[in-house]
Write a protein that holds these residues in place. Structure first.
Motif, PDB file in Angstrom:
ATOM      1  N   LEU A  46       3.823 -10.980  -0.935  1.00 23.88           N
ATOM      2  CA  LEU A  46       3.115 -10.608  -2.669  1.00 23.88           C
ATOM      3  C   LEU A  46       2.073  -8.955  -2.299  1.00 23.88           C
ATOM      4  CD1 LEU A  46       1.822 -11.942  -4.946  1.00 23.88           C
ATOM      5  CD2 LEU A  46       0.095 -12.974  -3.389  1.00 23.88           C
ATOM      6  N   VAL A  47       1.799  -8.641  -1.203  1.00 23.85           N
ATOM      7  CA  VAL A  47       0.825  -7.874  -1.630  1.00 23.85           C
ATOM      8  C   VAL A  47       1.816  -6.444  -1.431  1.00 23.85           C
ATOM      9  CG1 VAL A  47      -0.288  -5.987   0.332  1.00 23.85           C
ATOM     10  CG2 VAL A  47      -0.869  -8.747  -0.206  1.00 23.85           C
ATOM     11  N   THR A  48       3.228  -6.381  -0.584  1.00 21.97           N
ATOM     12  CA  THR A  48       3.869  -5.240  -1.347  1.00 21.97           C
ATOM     13  C   THR A  48       4.550  -5.382  -2.540  1.00 21.97           C
ATOM     14  OG1 THR A  48       4.597  -5.662   0.985  1.00 21.97           O
ATOM     15  CG2 THR A  48       6.215  -4.432  -0.350  1.00 21.97           C
ATOM     16  N   ARG A  49       4.464  -6.539  -3.318  1.00 15.35           N
ATOM     17  CA  ARG A  49       4.892  -6.038  -5.001  1.00 15.35           C
ATOM     18  C   ARG A  49       3.222  -6.073  -5.756  1.00 15.35           C
ATOM     19  NH1 ARG A  49       7.871  -8.086  -1.682  1.00 15.35           N
ATOM     20  NH2 ARG A  49      10.447  -7.940  -2.694  1.00 15.35           N
ATOM     21  N   LEU A  50       1.725  -6.351  -5.358  1.00 17.28           N
ATOM     22  CA  LEU A  50       1.016  -6.000  -6.201  1.00 17.28           C
ATOM     23  C   LEU A  50       0.629  -4.845  -5.998  1.00 17.28           C
ATOM     24  CD1 LEU A  50      -0.638  -9.245  -5.861  1.00 17.28           C
ATOM     25  CD2 LEU A  50       0.739  -8.266  -7.739  1.00 17.28           C
ATOM     26  N   ALA A  51       0.781  -4.084  -4.592  1.00 16.06           N
ATOM     27  CA  ALA A  51      -0.206  -2.783  -4.200  1.00 16.06           C
ATOM     28  C   ALA A  51       0.213  -1.999  -5.393  1.00 16.06           C
ATOM     29  CB  ALA A  51      -0.016  -2.429  -3.072  1.00 16.06           C
ATOM     30  N   PRO A  52       1.511  -1.674  -5.414  1.00 21.16           N
ATOM     31  CA  PRO A  52       1.282  -0.739  -6.478  1.00 21.16           C
ATOM     32  C   PRO A  52       1.198  -0.277  -7.806  1.00 21.16           C
ATOM     33  CG  PRO A  52       3.965  -1.011  -5.607  1.00 21.16           C
ATOM     34  CD  PRO A  52       2.881  -2.327  -4.803  1.00 21.16           C
ATOM     35  N   LEU A  53       1.063  -2.029  -8.343  1.00 21.40           N
ATOM     36  CA  LEU A  53       0.392  -2.327  -9.849  1.00 21.40           C
ATOM     37  C   LEU A  53      -1.314  -1.760  -9.648  1.00 21.40           C
ATOM     38  CD1 LEU A  53       1.989  -5.598 -10.917  1.00 21.40           C
ATOM     39  CD2 LEU A  53       2.775  -3.315 -11.180  1.00 21.40           C
ATOM     40  N   LEU A  54      -1.745  -1.915  -8.305  1.00 27.14           N
ATOM     41  CA  LEU A  54      -3.299  -1.856  -8.401  1.00 27.14           C
ATOM     42  C   LEU A  54      -3.778  -0.423  -7.798  1.00 27.14           C
ATOM     43  CD1 LEU A  54      -4.306  -5.398  -6.663  1.00 27.14           C
ATOM     44  CD2 LEU A  54      -3.643  -4.890  -9.612  1.00 27.14           C
ATOM     45  N   ARG A  55      -2.720   0.124  -7.866  1.00 29.31           N
ATOM     46  CA  ARG A  55      -2.436   1.205  -6.925  1.00 29.31           C
ATOM     47  C   ARG A  55      -4.016   2.481  -7.751  1.00 29.31           C
ATOM     48  NH1 ARG A  55      -1.072   2.982  -2.217  1.00 29.31           N
ATOM     49  NH2 ARG A  55       0.459   1.704  -1.160  1.00 29.31           N
ATOM     50  N   PRO A  56      -3.727   3.082  -9.441  1.00 28.07           N
ATOM     51  CA  PRO A  56      -4.553   3.454 -10.425  1.00 28.07           C
ATOM     52  C   PRO A  56      -5.726   3.073 -11.070  1.00 28.07           C
ATOM     53  CG  PRO A  56      -2.188   2.547 -11.393  1.00 28.07           C
ATOM     54  CD  PRO A  56      -2.346   1.758  -9.913  1.00 28.07           C
ATOM     55  N   PHE A  57      -6.433   1.426  -9.843  1.00 22.60           N
ATOM     56  CA  PHE A  57      -7.598   1.527  -9.824  1.00 22.60           C
ATOM     57  C   PHE A  57      -8.155   1.377  -8.478  1.00 22.60           C
ATOM     58  CE2 PHE A  57      -5.474  -1.727 -12.204  1.00 22.60           C
ATOM     59  CZ  PHE A  57      -6.310  -2.678 -13.729  1.00 22.60           C
ATOM     60  N   GLY A  58      -7.297   2.307  -7.896  1.00 21.77           N
ATOM     61  CA  GLY A  58      -7.957   2.675  -6.122  1.00 21.77           C
ATOM     62  C   GLY A  58      -7.846   2.003  -5.256  1.00 21.77           C
ATOM     63  N   LEU A  59      -7.131   1.091  -5.438  1.00 24.26           N
ATOM     64  CA  LEU A  59      -6.289  -0.366  -4.255  1.00 24.26           C
ATOM     65  C   LEU A  59      -5.571   0.078  -3.566  1.00 24.26           C
ATOM     66  CD1 LEU A  59      -7.969  -3.129  -5.832  1.00 24.26           C
ATOM     67  CD2 LEU A  59      -9.390  -1.642  -4.500  1.00 24.26           C
ATOM     68  N   ASN A  60      -5.524  -0.141  -2.127  1.00 27.14           N
ATOM     69  CA  ASN A  60      -4.367   0.208  -1.641  1.00 27.14           C
ATOM     70  C   ASN A  60      -3.688  -1.824  -0.749  1.00 27.14           C
ATOM     71  OD1 ASN A  60      -5.753  -0.896   0.666  1.00 27.14           O
ATOM     72  ND2 ASN A  60      -5.550   1.408   1.644  1.00 27.14           N
ATOM     73  N   GLY A  61      -2.362  -1.713  -0.268  1.00 23.32           N
ATOM     74  CA  GLY A  61      -1.951  -3.113   0.341  1.00 23.32           C
ATOM     75  C   GLY A  61      -3.209  -3.546   0.682  1.00 23.32           C
ATOM     76  N   LEU A  62      -4.056  -2.950   1.978  1.00 18.83           N
ATOM     77  CA  LEU A  62      -5.808  -3.466   2.264  1.00 18.83           C
ATOM     78  C   LEU A  62      -6.314  -4.444   1.388  1.00 18.83           C
ATOM     79  CD1 LEU A  62      -5.399  -1.492   5.658  1.00 18.83           C
ATOM     80  CD2 LEU A  62      -4.552  -4.070   5.026  1.00 18.83           C
ATOM     81  N   GLY A  63      -6.536  -3.089   0.309  1.00 25.58           N
ATOM     82  CA  GLY A  63      -7.316  -3.869  -0.351  1.00 25.58           C
ATOM     83  C   GLY A  63      -7.090  -5.058  -1.413  1.00 25.58           C
ATOM     84  N   VAL A  64      -5.517  -5.174  -1.579  1.00 27.93           N
ATOM     85  CA  VAL A  64      -4.471  -7.170  -2.808  1.00 27.93           C
ATOM     86  C   VAL A  64      -5.234  -8.141  -1.754  1.00 27.93           C
ATOM     87  CG1 VAL A  64      -3.292  -7.422  -3.030  1.00 27.93           C
ATOM     88  CG2 VAL A  64      -3.378  -5.469  -3.557  1.00 27.93           C
ATOM     89  N   PHE A  65      -5.164  -7.896  -0.363  1.00 24.62           N
ATOM     90  CA  PHE A  65      -5.367  -8.949   0.711  1.00 24.62           C
ATOM     91  C   PHE A  65      -6.720  -9.337   0.923  1.00 24.62           C
ATOM     92  CE2 PHE A  65      -5.671 -10.340   5.485  1.00 24.62           C
ATOM     93  CZ  PHE A  65      -4.734 -11.808   4.449  1.00 24.62           C
ATOM     94  N   ALA A  66      -7.553  -8.258   0.610  1.00 27.27           N
ATOM     95  CA  ALA A  66      -9.455  -8.145   0.225  1.00 27.27           C
ATOM     96  C   ALA A  66      -9.314  -8.866  -1.012  1.00 27.27           C
ATOM     97  CB  ALA A  66     -10.124  -7.189   0.371  1.00 27.27           C
TER      98      ALA A  66
END
Length: 312
Positions: A46-66
């Motif tokens: 889930l993190v792998t697939r969401l991370a690219p979508l959330l990078r424009p918000f300043g978040l990376n994969g670890l941010g998604v997990f948080a």
């Protein structure tokens, strides 16, 4: 002295009941589910697939997990992820955006138990995610835009045990149960002490005096004055203590499910003295970015509060 003892006993009973009979069972179930999904690799997927979508918000994969941790475990769960980001050399700008998101979102250790009081969990999660993304974006592009963005290649993978076979699954559940028990029991001292303070302030009339002083302003804003007590508790003692006060008000018939849902955006988040102190303890570089993160979180919380007022 008799009044003080009565206040302590009443607060102690409320705090222990809330921690052991509401917080503990919900935390055990949710944490076990999270740890099983983590061990099976579902969260990594889930993190792998969401991370690219959330990078424009300043978040990376670890941010998604948080974000997943605070939404489905507790407000303290992202501390480990923030510490990992600090240790792996994630830029301060990324750290600020992630911390702002966490501070603006609804913590599971409060939102899940309050679902039993009438809180609508589905809308809460959607508005929490929206507020968290707004907080991250505002911090990334605004309040933290001058922070360092230089970083080496960051390992965004998460190390966790695997659940292979029945024994592996049982081990994961047992570890999650022990962790949930530590979280719930660890909340008891703060719950009891904060409830003692709140009951003490109420018994001497301090809360009523503050409510009367704020009544004109609250009247202009069309806000129910009953919000003063849980809001004051939240700021001083944190979300878990606020939940304890809200539980007592609900049992006494002083607040309704509608009030709980309308105030959720403002009250259910870790942007308070205990919550912020625990989260910034994740690392020195995390503590360095607390100011822009707190400002961004305030914008996200305002957006959430507006959403809850609009949809109830």
């Amino acid at each position: 002295m008799e009044i003080l003892i009565e206040v302590i006993l009443k607060a102690g009973r409320s705090g222990v009941e809330l921690a052991l009979f509401i917080l503990l069972p919900i935390t055990v179930v949710m944490l076990s589910c999270m740890r099983l999904l983590e061990a099976r690799g579902v969260l990594d997927w889930l993190v792998t697939r969401l991370a690219p979508l959330l990078r424009p918000f300043g978040l990376n994969g670890l941010g998604v997990f948080a974000a997943l941790q605070i939404s489905f475990v507790s407000f303290a769960a992202p501390v480990a992820t923030l510490a990992m980001m600090d240790q792996r050399g994630v830029s301060k700008r990324h750290l600020a955006a992630t911390l702002a998101m966490v501070l603006a979102m609804a913590q599971a250790n409060v939102s899940l138990p309050m679902a039993a009081m009438g809180l609508s969990f589905g809308p809460l999660i959607l508005l929490s995610l929206g507020g968290g993304l707004i907080a991250a974006a505002v911090t990334w592009y605004g309040f933290a835009r001058r922070l360092d963005v230089c970083e080496e290649a960051v390992d965004e993978s998460l190390k966790h045990p695997l659940a292979e076979g029945a024994k592996g699954v049982l081990d994961v559940i047992n570890r999650a149960g022990a962790e949930a028990f530590r979280i719930s029991v660890g909340a008891i001292p703060m719950l009891v002490l904060s409830l003692v303070v709140v009951h003490g302030l109420r018994s001497v009339g301090a809360v009523d005096a503050l409510t009367r002083a704020l009544a004109p302003l609250l009247g202009i804003l069309a806000v129910d004055p009953i919000i003063v007590l849980p809001a004051l508790t939240k700021v001083l003692a944190g979300g878990t203590a606020m939940m304890g006060v809200m539980d007592e008000l609900t049992r006494a018939g002083q607040v309704s499910a509608s009030f709980i849902n309308h105030s959720a955006g403002l009250l259910i988040n870790p942007l308070d003295i205990p919550g912020a102190a625990i989260l910034i303890s994740a690392g020195r570089r995390v503590a360095d970015v607390w100011k822009p993160a707190a400002l961004g979180a305030a914008v996200g919380i305002l957006a959430r509060a507006t959403g809850h007022l609009l949809i109830g």
